[in-house]
Design a protein around this motif. Structure first.
Motif, mmCIF file in Angstrom:
data_model
loop_
_atom_site.group_PDB
_atom_site.id
_atom_site.type_symbol
_atom_site.label_atom_id
_atom_site.label_comp_id
_atom_site.label_asym_id
_atom_site.label_seq_id
_atom_site.Cartn_x
_atom_site.Cartn_y
_atom_site.Cartn_z
ATOM 1 N N ALA A 58 0.833 -1.208 0.000
ATOM 2 C CA ALA A 58 0.000 0.000 0.000
ATOM 3 C C ALA A 58 0.869 1.259 0.000
ATOM 4 O O ALA A 58 0.613 2.204 -0.753
ATOM 5 N N ALA A 59 1.904 1.264 0.843
ATOM 6 C CA ALA A 59 2.798 2.428 0.893
ATOM 7 C C ALA A 59 3.524 2.605 -0.438
ATOM 8 O O ALA A 59 3.716 3.729 -0.898
ATOM 9 N N ASP A 60 3.909 1.497 -1.057
ATOM 10 C CA ASP A 60 4.585 1.570 -2.352
ATOM 11 C C ASP A 60 3.649 2.124 -3.423
ATOM 12 O O ASP A 60 4.054 2.942 -4.254
ATOM 13 N N THR A 61 2.403 1.706 -3.396
ATOM 14 C CA THR A 61 1.428 2.205 -4.373
ATOM 15 C C THR A 61 1.212 3.701 -4.205
ATOM 16 O O THR A 61 1.231 4.464 -5.186
ATOM 17 N N ILE A 62 1.020 4.130 -2.964
ATOM 18 C CA ILE A 62 0.810 5.558 -2.698
ATOM 19 C C ILE A 62 2.038 6.367 -3.103
ATOM 20 O O ILE A 62 1.931 7.412 -3.753
ATOM 21 N N ALA A 63 3.201 5.862 -2.726
ATOM 22 C CA ALA A 63 4.437 6.570 -3.069
ATOM 23 C C ALA A 63 4.639 6.614 -4.580
ATOM 24 O O ALA A 63 5.113 7.616 -5.121
ATOM 25 N N GLY A 64 4.280 5.548 -5.279
ATOM 26 C CA GLY A 64 4.397 5.530 -6.738
ATOM 27 C C GLY A 64 3.491 6.548 -7.403
ATOM 28 O O GLY A 64 3.887 7.221 -8.355
ATOM 29 N N ILE A 65 2.279 6.654 -6.894
ATOM 30 C CA ILE A 65 1.347 7.643 -7.450
ATOM 31 C C ILE A 65 1.879 9.053 -7.215
ATOM 32 O O ILE A 65 1.883 9.890 -8.115
ATOM 33 N N LEU A 66 2.346 9.307 -5.998
ATOM 34 C CA LEU A 66 2.875 10.637 -5.696
ATOM 35 C C LEU A 66 4.133 10.935 -6.494
ATOM 36 O O LEU A 66 4.353 12.071 -6.918
ATOM 37 N N GLU A 67 4.942 9.920 -6.708
ATOM 38 C CA GLU A 67 6.172 10.104 -7.486
ATOM 39 C C GLU A 67 5.849 10.464 -8.929
ATOM 40 O O GLU A 67 6.502 11.312 -9.532
ATOM 41 N N SER A 68 4.818 9.841 -9.472
ATOM 42 C CA SER A 68 4.482 10.121 -10.875
ATOM 43 C C SER A 68 3.672 11.402 -11.038
ATOM 44 O O SER A 68 3.850 12.122 -12.007
ATOM 45 N N MET A 70 3.257 14.064 -8.554
ATOM 46 C CA MET A 70 3.852 15.253 -7.920
ATOM 47 C C MET A 70 5.300 14.958 -7.512
ATOM 48 O O MET A 70 5.593 14.806 -6.326
ATOM 49 N N PRO A 71 6.216 14.864 -8.462
ATOM 50 C CA PRO A 71 7.594 14.496 -8.116
ATOM 51 C C PRO A 71 8.300 15.561 -7.273
ATOM 52 O O PRO A 71 9.198 15.229 -6.502
ATOM 53 N N PRO A 75 10.518 15.156 -2.536
ATOM 54 C CA PRO A 75 11.803 14.790 -3.134
ATOM 55 C C PRO A 75 12.422 13.586 -2.413
ATOM 56 O O PRO A 75 12.306 13.434 -1.211
ATOM 57 N N GLY A 76 13.042 12.728 -3.186
ATOM 58 C CA GLY A 76 13.709 11.557 -2.625
ATOM 59 C C GLY A 76 12.790 10.376 -2.391
ATOM 60 O O GLY A 76 13.211 9.368 -1.839
ATOM 61 N N ILE A 77 11.545 10.474 -2.830
ATOM 62 C CA ILE A 77 10.617 9.377 -2.581
ATOM 63 C C ILE A 77 10.971 8.149 -3.414
ATOM 64 O O ILE A 77 10.731 7.026 -3.008
ATOM 65 N N SER A 78 11.607 8.365 -4.567
ATOM 66 C CA SER A 78 11.993 7.214 -5.399
ATOM 67 C C SER A 78 13.078 6.393 -4.703
ATOM 68 O O SER A 78 13.072 5.164 -4.781
ATOM 69 N N ASP A 79 13.994 7.064 -4.003
ATOM 70 C CA ASP A 79 15.029 6.335 -3.258
ATOM 71 C C ASP A 79 14.408 5.524 -2.130
ATOM 72 O O ASP A 79 14.801 4.376 -1.882
ATOM 73 N N LEU A 80 13.438 6.118 -1.443
ATOM 74 C CA LEU A 80 12.762 5.405 -0.363
ATOM 75 C C LEU A 80 11.985 4.211 -0.889
ATOM 76 O O LEU A 80 11.984 3.141 -0.272
ATOM 77 N N ARG A 81 11.348 4.382 -2.035
ATOM 78 C CA ARG A 81 10.621 3.252 -2.644
ATOM 79 C C ARG A 81 11.584 2.132 -3.002
ATOM 80 O O ARG A 81 11.274 0.953 -2.823
ATOM 81 N N MET A 82 12.742 2.506 -3.546
ATOM 82 C CA MET A 82 13.722 1.499 -3.927
ATOM 83 C C MET A 82 14.205 0.727 -2.695
ATOM 84 O O MET A 82 14.336 -0.488 -2.720
ATOM 85 N N GLN A 83 14.459 1.442 -1.606
ATOM 86 C CA GLN A 83 14.878 0.777 -0.373
ATOM 87 C C GLN A 83 13.763 -0.106 0.178
ATOM 88 O O GLN A 83 14.021 -1.215 0.650
ATOM 89 N N MET A 84 12.535 0.382 0.106
ATOM 90 C CA MET A 84 11.412 -0.369 0.652
ATOM 91 C C MET A 84 11.184 -1.671 -0.119
ATOM 92 O O MET A 84 10.762 -2.669 0.443
ATOM 93 N N ASN A 85 11.487 -1.669 -1.399
ATOM 94 C CA ASN A 85 11.286 -2.864 -2.221
ATOM 95 C C ASN A 85 12.536 -3.723 -2.337
ATOM 96 O O ASN A 85 12.550 -4.680 -3.107
#
Length: 146
Positions: A58-68, A70-71, A75-85
């Motif tokens: 769920a957090a990955d989905t929300i972060a992905g939507i926000l990344e696409s 409202m990048p 800022p830095g949400i893509s790095d956090l997503r990468m670490q989370m996955n």
């Protein structure tokens, strides 16, 4: 004449192994109980892990939507997503990271809501000041005419 040992019952010399049998039964029951407890703990842990995986997804989905969408907002949400996955991280660490992402996102949303409330308040203040100044200007002209 009495023979030696004639009054002794030979059935009394039989070995009684019932103590060993009872001990084995007790040990077997203890092992069965241990196995049941372990199985219940395993089921609970699997259920917890599944819930953690759901929270991470769920957090990955929300972060992905926000990344696409409202990048620049986060800022830095893509790095956090990468670490989370990252599969090399433990599930608990990934879950904690997902929770921190969700907390940061909810804090960001609250900050935005507070900003909107502040804007509404400022607009109301400026409108009140404009209406007070226009009412004061009209009243000042009336006073000057007398």
């Amino acid at each position: 004449m009495a023979l030696l040992g004639a009054s002794i019952d030979p059935s009394l010399f039989r070995q009684d192994y019932s103590g060993f049998v009872n001990a084995a039964n007790t040990n077997a029951n203890a092992m069965a109980g241990l196995g049941q407890n372990l199985a219940e703990m395993y089921k609970e842990k699997k259920k917890e892990n599944k819930a953690m995986e759901g929270e991470i997804k769920a957090a990955d989905t929300i972060a992905g939507i926000l990344e696409s969408k409202m990048p620049d907002a986060f800022p830095g949400i893509s790095d956090l997503r990468m670490q989370m996955n990252d599969g090399n991280m433990s599930l608990v660490d990934r879950y904690n990271l997902a929770n921190s992402i969700k907390l940061a996102l909810s804090t960001g949303v609250q900050v935005q809501q507070l900003g909107l409330q502040q804007q509404k308040f400022d607009m109301a203040q400026s409108q009140a000041a404009q209406s007070a100044s226009s009412a004061g200007a009209g009243a000042g002209e009336d006073v000057g005419d007398y």
